[in-house]
Motif scaffolding. Structure first.
Motif, PDB file in Angstrom:
ATOM      1  N   CYS A   1       0.843  -1.191   0.000  1.00 13.16           N
ATOM      2  CA  CYS A   1       0.000   0.000   0.000  1.00 13.16           C
ATOM      3  C   CYS A   1       0.876   1.239   0.000  1.00 13.16           C
ATOM      4  O   CYS A   1       2.003   1.209   0.497  1.00 13.16           O
ATOM      5  CB  CYS A   1      -0.896  -0.010   1.239  1.00 13.16           C
ATOM      6  SG  CYS A   1      -2.038   1.404   1.258  1.00 13.16           S
TER       7      CYS A   1
ATOM      8  N   LEU B   1      -0.146   3.986   1.545  1.00 12.41           N
ATOM      9  CA  LEU B   1      -0.401   4.668   2.818  1.00 12.41           C
ATOM     10  C   LEU B   1      -0.017   3.730   3.965  1.00 12.41           C
ATOM     11  O   LEU B   1       0.345   2.573   3.739  1.00 12.41           O
ATOM     12  CB  LEU B   1      -1.865   5.097   2.933  1.00 12.41           C
ATOM     13  CG  LEU B   1      -2.432   5.947   1.791  1.00 12.41           C
ATOM     14  CD1 LEU B   1      -3.778   6.539   2.183  1.00 12.41           C
ATOM     15  CD2 LEU B   1      -1.493   7.052   1.367  1.00 12.41           C
ATOM     16  N   ARG B   2      -0.114   4.239   5.161  1.00 14.25           N
ATOM     17  CA  ARG B   2       0.204   3.431   6.350  1.00 14.25           C
ATOM     18  C   ARG B   2      -0.763   3.820   7.460  1.00 14.25           C
ATOM     19  O   ARG B   2      -0.346   4.432   8.462  1.00 14.25           O
ATOM     20  CB  ARG B   2       1.652   3.701   6.822  1.00 14.25           C
ATOM     21  CG  ARG B   2       2.752   3.252   5.869  1.00 14.25           C
ATOM     22  CD  ARG B   2       2.932   1.729   5.889  1.00 14.25           C
ATOM     23  NE  ARG B   2       4.023   1.312   5.023  1.00 14.25           N
ATOM     24  CZ  ARG B   2       3.924   1.071   3.724  1.00 14.25           C
ATOM     25  NH1 ARG B   2       2.774   1.219   3.109  1.00 14.25           N
ATOM     26  NH2 ARG B   2       4.978   0.668   3.041  1.00 14.25           N
ATOM     27  N   CYS B   3      -2.048   3.514   7.302  1.00 14.81           N
ATOM     28  CA  CYS B   3      -3.019   3.905   8.327  1.00 14.81           C
ATOM     29  C   CYS B   3      -2.646   3.250   9.659  1.00 14.81           C
ATOM     30  O   CYS B   3      -2.246   2.073   9.678  1.00 14.81           O
ATOM     31  CB  CYS B   3      -4.417   3.509   7.890  1.00 14.81           C
ATOM     32  SG  CYS B   3      -4.845   4.243   6.299  1.00 14.81           S
TER      33      CYS B   3
ATOM     34  N   TYR C   1      -4.042   1.894  12.103  1.00 11.62           N
ATOM     35  CA  TYR C   1      -4.686   0.670  12.596  1.00 11.62           C
ATOM     36  C   TYR C   1      -4.518  -0.490  11.610  1.00 11.62           C
ATOM     37  O   TYR C   1      -5.041  -1.572  11.826  1.00 11.62           O
ATOM     38  CB  TYR C   1      -6.196   0.923  12.809  1.00 11.62           C
ATOM     39  CG  TYR C   1      -6.771   1.780  11.713  1.00 11.62           C
ATOM     40  CD1 TYR C   1      -6.989   1.264  10.457  1.00 11.62           C
ATOM     41  CD2 TYR C   1      -7.027   3.132  11.926  1.00 11.62           C
ATOM     42  CE1 TYR C   1      -7.453   2.054   9.431  1.00 11.62           C
ATOM     43  CE2 TYR C   1      -7.510   3.927  10.899  1.00 11.62           C
ATOM     44  CZ  TYR C   1      -7.722   3.380   9.662  1.00 11.62           C
ATOM     45  OH  TYR C   1      -8.172   4.157   8.640  1.00 11.62           O
ATOM     46  N   CYS C   2      -3.815  -0.234  10.492  1.00 14.99           N
ATOM     47  CA  CYS C   2      -3.751  -1.254   9.434  1.00 14.99           C
ATOM     48  C   CYS C   2      -2.324  -1.703   9.139  1.00 14.99           C
ATOM     49  O   CYS C   2      -2.070  -2.909   9.068  1.00 14.99           O
ATOM     50  CB  CYS C   2      -4.412  -0.706   8.170  1.00 14.99           C
ATOM     51  SG  CYS C   2      -4.417  -1.863   6.791  1.00 14.99           S
ATOM     52  N   MET C   3      -1.391  -0.744   8.957  1.00 16.26           N
ATOM     53  CA  MET C   3      -0.019  -1.109   8.571  1.00 16.26           C
ATOM     54  C   MET C   3       0.992  -0.372   9.434  1.00 16.26           C
ATOM     55  O   MET C   3       0.935   0.854   9.518  1.00 16.26           O
ATOM     56  CB  MET C   3       0.248  -0.725   7.112  1.00 16.26           C
ATOM     57  CG  MET C   3      -0.398  -1.640   6.109  1.00 16.26           C
ATOM     58  SD  MET C   3      -0.084  -1.082   4.421  1.00 16.26           S
ATOM     59  CE  MET C   3       1.337  -2.052   3.991  1.00 16.26           C
TER      60      MET C   3
ATOM     61  N   GLY D   1      -4.452  -4.468   0.880  1.00 14.56           N
ATOM     62  CA  GLY D   1      -3.525  -3.504   0.323  1.00 14.56           C
ATOM     63  C   GLY D   1      -4.239  -2.456  -0.528  1.00 14.56           C
ATOM     64  O   GLY D   1      -5.424  -2.243  -0.385  1.00 14.56           O
TER      65      GLY D   1
ATOM     66  N   ASN E   1      -7.943   3.583  -1.401  1.00 17.20           N
ATOM     67  CA  ASN E   1      -7.705   4.873  -0.740  1.00 17.20           C
ATOM     68  C   ASN E   1      -7.808   6.021  -1.732  1.00 17.20           C
ATOM     69  O   ASN E   1      -7.652   7.186  -1.348  1.00 17.20           O
ATOM     70  CB  ASN E   1      -6.354   4.873  -0.016  1.00 17.20           C
ATOM     71  CG  ASN E   1      -5.169   4.690  -0.951  1.00 17.20           C
ATOM     72  OD1 ASN E   1      -5.155   5.194  -2.064  1.00 17.20           O
ATOM     73  ND2 ASN E   1      -4.142   3.973  -0.492  1.00 17.20           N
TER      74      ASN E   1
ATOM     75  N   HIS F   1     -11.646   5.324   0.965  1.00 12.80           N
ATOM     76  CA  HIS F   1     -11.326   5.392   2.381  1.00 12.80           C
ATOM     77  C   HIS F   1     -10.807   6.788   2.726  1.00 12.80           C
ATOM     78  O   HIS F   1      -9.775   7.205   2.223  1.00 12.80           O
ATOM     79  CB  HIS F   1     -10.259   4.311   2.642  1.00 12.80           C
ATOM     80  CG  HIS F   1      -9.768   4.272   4.030  1.00 12.80           C
ATOM     81  ND1 HIS F   1      -8.663   3.549   4.399  1.00 12.80           N
ATOM     82  CD2 HIS F   1     -10.219   4.846   5.159  1.00 12.80           C
ATOM     83  CE1 HIS F   1      -8.466   3.686   5.695  1.00 12.80           C
ATOM     84  NE2 HIS F   1      -9.391   4.472   6.171  1.00 12.80           N
TER      85      HIS F   1
ATOM     86  N   TYR G   1      -4.367  -5.299   5.899  1.00 12.43           N
ATOM     87  CA  TYR G   1      -3.868  -5.081   4.536  1.00 12.43           C
ATOM     88  C   TYR G   1      -3.593  -6.395   3.813  1.00 12.43           C
ATOM     89  O   TYR G   1      -3.450  -6.444   2.602  1.00 12.43           O
ATOM     90  CB  TYR G   1      -2.604  -4.194   4.543  1.00 12.43           C
ATOM     91  CG  TYR G   1      -1.402  -4.817   5.191  1.00 12.43           C
ATOM     92  CD1 TYR G   1      -1.192  -4.716   6.563  1.00 12.43           C
ATOM     93  CD2 TYR G   1      -0.454  -5.518   4.436  1.00 12.43           C
ATOM     94  CE1 TYR G   1      -0.087  -5.295   7.167  1.00 12.43           C
ATOM     95  CE2 TYR G   1       0.653  -6.089   5.035  1.00 12.43           C
ATOM     96  CZ  TYR G   1       0.827  -5.983   6.402  1.00 12.43           C
ATOM     97  OH  TYR G   1       1.923  -6.572   6.999  1.00 12.43           O
TER      98      TYR G   1
HETATM   99 FE1  SF4 Z   1      -3.439   1.098   3.044  1.00  9.93          FE
HETATM  100 FE2  SF4 Z   1      -6.049   0.732   3.117  1.00  9.93          FE
HETATM  101 FE3  SF4 Z   1      -4.502  -0.253   5.044  1.00  9.93          FE
HETATM  102 FE4  SF4 Z   1      -4.820   2.362   4.897  1.00  9.93          FE
HETATM  103  S1  SF4 Z   1      -6.431   0.842   5.307  1.00  9.93           S
HETATM  104  S2  SF4 Z   1      -2.852   1.274   5.152  1.00  9.93           S
HETATM  105  S3  SF4 Z   1      -4.983   2.692   2.733  1.00  9.93           S
HETATM  106  S4  SF4 Z   1      -4.489  -0.896   2.940  1.00  9.93           S
END
Ligand code: SF4
Ligand code: SAM
Length: 329
Positions: A21, A23-25, A27-29, A68, A97, A119, A325
């Motif tokens: 990805c 981005l690096r949200c 709560y996700c990555m 991702g 995203n 998102h 992700y």
């Molecule tokens: Fe990437 Fe989507 Fe995860 Fe955000 S929520 S880090 S945009 S995969």
């Protein structure tokens, strides 16, 4: 229509195209320490199409592309073209995203993509930098505008609500529905993968009851909209005279496992039987050993038969093996 052992019609397949990805949200990555599936491990456009054709033959009619970040796949337009031509697939959507939509939205629409969920966690530029980290408000907003211009309707916006990051921004997000026909959907945090993102998802969790109260306090009453689709994971509402829809997706406080109609395929070719459990069935080996649609359909039916009844987050059991992700959300 394929039915699992609990009488649920499983007809919605989510294909994760890639685990990387841009981005690096929070709560996700995590920002560091990530490893991604090497390119040869990712399914090819033809392999995704074989799985989609097999799914259509056993009665699936909805497909969502996710990741991702699916827009990072250089062959995304080809994947969309192949899947959109399959008889029986009546709804082809993507969760993204949005950052690369200005370059891609028109081509994706022409290739047969019907609609997108984009998102965007907040309209506040500073808060966005904290929560979606490598994201920028202007980039995502341009993506939404590009989707709108390309006719990828209806536009749905995914907002993950995170205490101390964007919980007060939900009012401005819901306000978007007052002059646009968008669906703005608030999603409760889920703890996946056992690492720092899972920890944050537990610690910064906000229930959708709180989010709804926050919105109603400022914008007035939300009136429920009756859903014709029992497997719609969102509870939908409308603000007075608003053209758009405010939705709440509450997998933690109000699990909807009893009406779940989903199957997931990871980017590296595993059927993932439930977002909030670790169980998987390998399909890549069959694909790479010359198995065609029939072989895949057999594995898919087995995956449906083994689909768990539901998650056990309230008993403290969270999935450990894959993060969001890696499963596609
Ligand atoms: Fe990437 Fe989507 Fe995860 Fe955000 S929520 S880090 S945009 S995969
Ligand atoms: N990158 C795309 C995106 O962000 O939309 C698609 C993949 S992302 C994993 C799919 C969705 O998962 C996101 O829209 C976001 O709403 C949701 N998501 C990610 N991590 C989450 C978490 N820990 N809890 C709840 N939802 C999450």
């Amino acid at each position: 229509m394929p039915e699992d052992g609990f009488g649920r019609d499983i007809n919605y397949l989510r294909l994760s195209l890639i685990d990387n990805c841009n981005l690096r949200c929070v709560y996700c990555m995590p920002m560091e320490g990530l490893t991604f599936a090497p390119a040869p491990e990712l399914l090819t456009p033809e392999e995704f199409a074989t799985v989609a054709r097999a799914a259509a033959t056993v009665g699936f009619h909805k497909i969502r592309l996710t990741g991702g970040e699916p827009l990072l796949r250089a062959d995304l337009v080809e994947i969309v073209e192949k899947i959109s031509r399959i008889d029986g697939i009546t709804d082809l959507s993507m969760t993204t995203n949005g950052v690369r939509l200005p370059q891609l939205a028109h081509r994706l629409k022409a290739a047969g993509l019907h609609r997108v969920n984009i998102h965007l966690d907040t309209l506040d530029r500073d808060h966005l930098k904290r929560v979606m980290r490598l994201g920028s408000f202007d980039a995502i907003w341009s993506g939404i505008e590009a989707a709108q211009a390309a006719g990828l309707h209806p536009i749905k916006i995914n907002v993950v609500v995170v205490r101390d990051y964007n919980e007060d921004d939900v009012v401005d997000m819901a306000r978007l529905t007052m002059d646009r026909d968008w669906h703005v959907r608030f999603i409760e945090l889920m703890p996946l993968g056992g690492g720092e993102c899972a920890r944050l998802s537990l610690e910064q969790y906000v229930s959708n009851t709180q989010t709804r109260e926050r919105i109603e306090e400022v914008l007035g009453c939300l009136t429920p909209i009756l859903s014709h689709d029992p497997s719609d994971e969102a509870r939908n509402y409308r603000l007075e005279d608003a053209p758009g829809v405010v939705g709440f997706i509450s997998p933690v406080s109000e699990p909807y496992c009893g009406t779940c109609n989903r199957m997931r395929l990871t980017a590296d070719g595993q059927f993932h039987l439930c977002l909030l459990n670790d169980d998987e069935l390998d399909v890549k080996r069959a694909l790479r050993n010359g198995g065609g649609e029939e072989a895949v359909a057999r594995i898919l039916l087995k995956a449906i038969a083994f689909k768990p009844t539901g998650h056990r987050l309230s008993q403290g059991h969270a999935p450990q093996h894959r993060s969001m992700y890696q499963t596609g959300g």
